[in-house]
Design a protein around this motif. Structure first.
Motif, PDB file in Angstrom:
ATOM      1  N   ASN A 187      41.723 -14.999-103.420  1.00 54.53           N
ATOM      2  CA  ASN A 187      41.623 -13.842-103.242  1.00 54.53           C
ATOM      3  C   ASN A 187      42.353 -12.840-104.271  1.00 54.53           C
ATOM      4  O   ASN A 187      43.239 -13.297-104.825  1.00 54.53           O
ATOM      5  CB  ASN A 187      41.704 -13.406-101.900  1.00 54.53           C
ATOM      6  N   ILE A 188      41.982 -11.770-104.095  1.00 49.58           N
ATOM      7  CA  ILE A 188      42.943 -10.675-104.880  1.00 49.58           C
ATOM      8  C   ILE A 188      43.097  -9.272-104.128  1.00 49.58           C
ATOM      9  O   ILE A 188      42.178  -9.120-103.421  1.00 49.58           O
ATOM     10  CB  ILE A 188      42.048 -10.180-106.271  1.00 49.58           C
ATOM     11  N   VAL A 189      44.351  -8.946-104.109  1.00 49.79           N
ATOM     12  CA  VAL A 189      44.800  -7.833-103.512  1.00 49.79           C
ATOM     13  C   VAL A 189      44.989  -6.766-104.242  1.00 49.79           C
ATOM     14  O   VAL A 189      45.827  -6.740-105.221  1.00 49.79           O
ATOM     15  CB  VAL A 189      46.171  -8.128-102.372  1.00 49.79           C
ATOM     16  N   ASN A 229      57.300 -19.329 -89.435  1.00 52.30           N
ATOM     17  CA  ASN A 229      55.813 -18.936 -89.251  1.00 52.30           C
ATOM     18  C   ASN A 229      55.345 -18.984 -90.832  1.00 52.30           C
ATOM     19  O   ASN A 229      55.809 -18.712 -91.648  1.00 52.30           O
ATOM     20  CB  ASN A 229      55.845 -17.447 -88.600  1.00 52.30           C
ATOM     21  N   GLU A 230      53.955 -19.301 -90.578  1.00 51.48           N
ATOM     22  CA  GLU A 230      53.279 -19.569 -91.961  1.00 51.48           C
ATOM     23  C   GLU A 230      52.685 -18.122 -92.169  1.00 51.48           C
ATOM     24  O   GLU A 230      51.695 -17.671 -91.402  1.00 51.48           O
ATOM     25  CB  GLU A 230      52.348 -20.522 -92.098  1.00 51.48           C
ATOM     26  N   MET A 231      53.032 -17.505 -93.171  1.00 57.54           N
ATOM     27  CA  MET A 231      52.493 -16.005 -93.549  1.00 57.54           C
ATOM     28  C   MET A 231      51.917 -15.965 -94.829  1.00 57.54           C
ATOM     29  O   MET A 231      51.997 -16.894 -95.487  1.00 57.54           O
ATOM     30  CB  MET A 231      53.507 -14.883 -93.329  1.00 57.54           C
ATOM     31  N   VAL A 232      51.266 -14.904 -95.082  1.00 61.17           N
ATOM     32  CA  VAL A 232      50.952 -14.875 -96.539  1.00 61.17           C
ATOM     33  C   VAL A 232      51.444 -13.520 -97.365  1.00 61.17           C
ATOM     34  O   VAL A 232      51.259 -12.382 -96.589  1.00 61.17           O
ATOM     35  CB  VAL A 232      49.368 -14.666 -96.623  1.00 61.17           C
ATOM     36  N   CYS A 233      51.844 -13.744 -98.483  1.00 60.64           N
ATOM     37  CA  CYS A 233      52.463 -12.667 -99.243  1.00 60.64           C
ATOM     38  C   CYS A 233      51.243 -11.763 -99.868  1.00 60.64           C
ATOM     39  O   CYS A 233      50.793 -12.576-100.745  1.00 60.64           O
ATOM     40  CB  CYS A 233      53.518 -13.018-100.296  1.00 60.64           C
ATOM     41  N   VAL A 234      51.167 -10.455 -99.620  1.00 64.07           N
ATOM     42  CA  VAL A 234      49.879  -9.974 -99.970  1.00 64.07           C
ATOM     43  C   VAL A 234      50.376  -8.688-101.074  1.00 64.07           C
ATOM     44  O   VAL A 234      49.354  -8.080-101.835  1.00 64.07           O
ATOM     45  CB  VAL A 234      48.846  -9.113 -98.882  1.00 64.07           C
ATOM     46  N   ALA A 235      51.692  -8.502-101.321  1.00 64.86           N
ATOM     47  CA  ALA A 235      52.285  -7.362-102.082  1.00 64.86           C
ATOM     48  C   ALA A 235      53.466  -7.682-102.344  1.00 64.86           C
ATOM     49  O   ALA A 235      54.301  -8.093-101.616  1.00 64.86           O
ATOM     50  CB  ALA A 235      51.931  -6.134-101.493  1.00 64.86           C
ATOM     51  N   ASP A 236      54.018  -7.211-103.567  1.00 59.65           N
ATOM     52  CA  ASP A 236      55.363  -7.506-104.219  1.00 59.65           C
ATOM     53  C   ASP A 236      55.566  -6.830-105.151  1.00 59.65           C
ATOM     54  O   ASP A 236      54.818  -6.622-106.368  1.00 59.65           O
ATOM     55  CB  ASP A 236      55.455  -9.048-104.436  1.00 59.65           C
ATOM     56  N   ASP A 237      56.536  -5.611-105.240  1.00 60.16           N
ATOM     57  CA  ASP A 237      56.730  -4.894-106.350  1.00 60.16           C
ATOM     58  C   ASP A 237      58.226  -4.137-106.281  1.00 60.16           C
ATOM     59  O   ASP A 237      58.926  -4.304-105.275  1.00 60.16           O
ATOM     60  CB  ASP A 237      55.757  -3.644-106.369  1.00 60.16           C
ATOM     61  N   TYR A 238      58.557  -3.578-107.400  1.00 59.81           N
ATOM     62  CA  TYR A 238      59.920  -2.875-107.308  1.00 59.81           C
ATOM     63  C   TYR A 238      59.872  -1.543-107.606  1.00 59.81           C
ATOM     64  O   TYR A 238      58.899  -0.896-108.057  1.00 59.81           O
ATOM     65  CB  TYR A 238      60.740  -3.511-108.579  1.00 59.81           C
ATOM     66  N   ILE A 250      51.910   2.873-100.022  1.00 60.72           N
ATOM     67  CA  ILE A 250      50.576   2.048-100.550  1.00 60.72           C
ATOM     68  C   ILE A 250      49.707   1.880 -99.732  1.00 60.72           C
ATOM     69  O   ILE A 250      49.442   1.840 -98.650  1.00 60.72           O
ATOM     70  CB  ILE A 250      51.472   0.543-100.903  1.00 60.72           C
ATOM     71  N   ASN A 251      48.450   1.705-100.455  1.00 57.67           N
ATOM     72  CA  ASN A 251      47.259   1.237 -99.805  1.00 57.67           C
ATOM     73  C   ASN A 251      46.860  -0.062-100.325  1.00 57.67           C
ATOM     74  O   ASN A 251      46.810  -0.503-101.580  1.00 57.67           O
ATOM     75  CB  ASN A 251      46.088   2.365-100.238  1.00 57.67           C
ATOM     76  N   MET A 252      46.381  -0.854 -99.415  1.00 58.10           N
ATOM     77  CA  MET A 252      46.006  -2.129 -99.928  1.00 58.10           C
ATOM     78  C   MET A 252      44.669  -2.875 -99.592  1.00 58.10           C
ATOM     79  O   MET A 252      43.924  -2.241 -98.495  1.00 58.10           O
ATOM     80  CB  MET A 252      46.994  -3.227 -99.321  1.00 58.10           C
ATOM     81  N   GLY A 253      44.057  -3.177-100.272  1.00 57.62           N
ATOM     82  CA  GLY A 253      42.478  -4.109-100.251  1.00 57.62           C
ATOM     83  C   GLY A 253      42.347  -5.347-100.573  1.00 57.62           C
ATOM     84  O   GLY A 253      42.794  -5.461-101.640  1.00 57.62           O
ATOM     85  N   VAL A 254      41.970  -6.101 -99.724  1.00 63.70           N
ATOM     86  CA  VAL A 254      41.873  -7.580 -99.823  1.00 63.70           C
ATOM     87  C   VAL A 254      40.354  -7.890-100.570  1.00 63.70           C
ATOM     88  O   VAL A 254      39.767  -7.716 -99.414  1.00 63.70           O
ATOM     89  CB  VAL A 254      42.452  -8.304 -98.868  1.00 63.70           C
ATOM     90  N   TYR A 255      40.376  -8.411-101.652  1.00 56.69           N
ATOM     91  CA  TYR A 255      38.909  -8.962-101.778  1.00 56.69           C
ATOM     92  C   TYR A 255      38.895 -10.442-102.085  1.00 56.69           C
ATOM     93  O   TYR A 255      39.598 -10.825-102.840  1.00 56.69           O
ATOM     94  CB  TYR A 255      38.492  -8.094-103.278  1.00 56.69           C
ATOM     95  N   ASN A 256      37.590 -10.953-101.842  1.00 55.12           N
ATOM     96  CA  ASN A 256      37.461 -12.346-102.086  1.00 55.12           C
ATOM     97  C   ASN A 256      36.990 -12.748-103.665  1.00 55.12           C
ATOM     98  O   ASN A 256      36.856 -11.658-104.323  1.00 55.12           O
ATOM     99  CB  ASN A 256      36.194 -12.926-101.131  1.00 55.12           C
ATOM    100  N   PRO A 257      36.762 -13.809-103.990  1.00 51.54           N
ATOM    101  CA  PRO A 257      36.314 -14.046-105.469  1.00 51.54           C
ATOM    102  C   PRO A 257      35.006 -13.275-105.877  1.00 51.54           C
ATOM    103  O   PRO A 257      34.800 -13.251-106.927  1.00 51.54           O
ATOM    104  CB  PRO A 257      36.228 -15.599-105.414  1.00 51.54           C
TER     105      PRO A 257
END
Length: 295
Positions: A187-189, A229-238, A250-257
């Protein structure tokens, strides 16, 4: 749509990789910098005068140079030697990561340490963010009258991180796996900043001096075992921090392939502290706080 809350936690970043905060050790270890690909570069400018003199344009630049510093030690360091008479001096120092064997700027424009700027195009598709780390310091010191010619004086200063970093971890990975067979890493965030982000910095003032609106970047999700706990990193920035704390939204949208929107989350306010990591935890992967998405 299900509405949910998120939690932001502040962890002090390590000064060196040997002093990782206990709760973040495994998380950061997954993102260690590949020293076969990256060098830690130190740039310094030595001025004859105080920081006020530099601000007013009255200080004389005595030396500007760089060195590649060994990062694969507990406490990276470098010694600068120079000859100078008694008087007041200021050292401006900046350290960042550049491609191995190169002194060329990569993530930051360092032509002028008083007007540093991030290269915005390299923020847009950056998932491996550890090498965007940087360090700075403005150090005033006085050389007193010496008793005899050739007497050496020693001064020491420590560079600090002028930026804060955040990571966003999704807790609803198990729910995601019940809804689709697509590996989460495919996927792409899309992360968008509806307001300003600090992207410029002045070393002499030790503060950000430029902000840009409307920035965005794409992030590839990855799984992490966080606090058991198993988690998923969906954003990372400085972002450079002004004073004690700066905030990004921030606003986030998760998109499949196939570019189908899986979830959307808006208006996530994140506090950032210089030299610290903020961890935001919530149901961001398969749950939406806006219109559309997976319930």
């Amino acid at each position: 749509n299900e509405r949910h809350e998120y939690q932001a936690m502040d962890y002090e970043l390590p000064n060196t990789r040997s002093n990782l905060a206990q709760t973040m050790a495994e998380f950061l270890a997954k993102n260690s910098i590949d020293l076969d690909k990256w060098d830690l570069r130190l740039i310094w400018e030595l001025y004859d005068g105080s920081r006020d003199d530099i601000r007013n344009g009255d200080a004389r630049l005595l030396q500007r140079d760089f060195s590649i510093v060994n990062y694969d030690v507990d406490q990276p360091s470098h010694t600068i030697t120079f000859d100078a008479p008694s008087g007041r001096y200021t050292l401006l120092a900046w350290a960042d990561f550049v491609p191995k064997g190169s002194n060329e700027d990569f993530y930051y424009d360092t032509d002028d340490l008083n007007q540093l700027m991030s290269y915005l195009e390299r923020r847009r598709n950056c998932t491996d963010n550890d090498q965007r780390d940087c360090f700075s310091q403005a150090y005033d010191f006085v050389i007193e009258d010496i008793d005899f010619e050739g007497q050496a004086r020693h001064y020491e200063t420590t560079l600090i991180r002028p930026q804060g970093r955040y990571v966003v971890l999704a807790t609803d990975y198990e729910k995601y796996k019940t809804l689709t067979d697509i590996p989460v890493e495919e996927n792409i965030v899309q992360v968008k900043y509806p307001s300003f982000v600090n992207v410029g910095y002045t070393v002499v003032e030790q503060r950000p001096n430029d902000g840009q609106p409307g920035l965005s970047y794409n992030h590839t999700p990855s799984t992490y075992d966080f606090d058991g706990n198993e988690m998923v990193c969906v954003a990372d920035d400085y972002s450079f921090v002004n004073g004690e704390v700066s905030y990004v939204n921030i606003n986030m949208g998760v998109y499949n392939p196939f570019e189908a929107l899986l979830s959307t989350n808006k208006n996530i306010e994140i506090p950032l502290y210089a030299d610290r990591l903020t961890v935001v935890i919530g149901k961001f992967l398969a749950t939406s706080t806006g219109s559309g998405g997976i319930n």
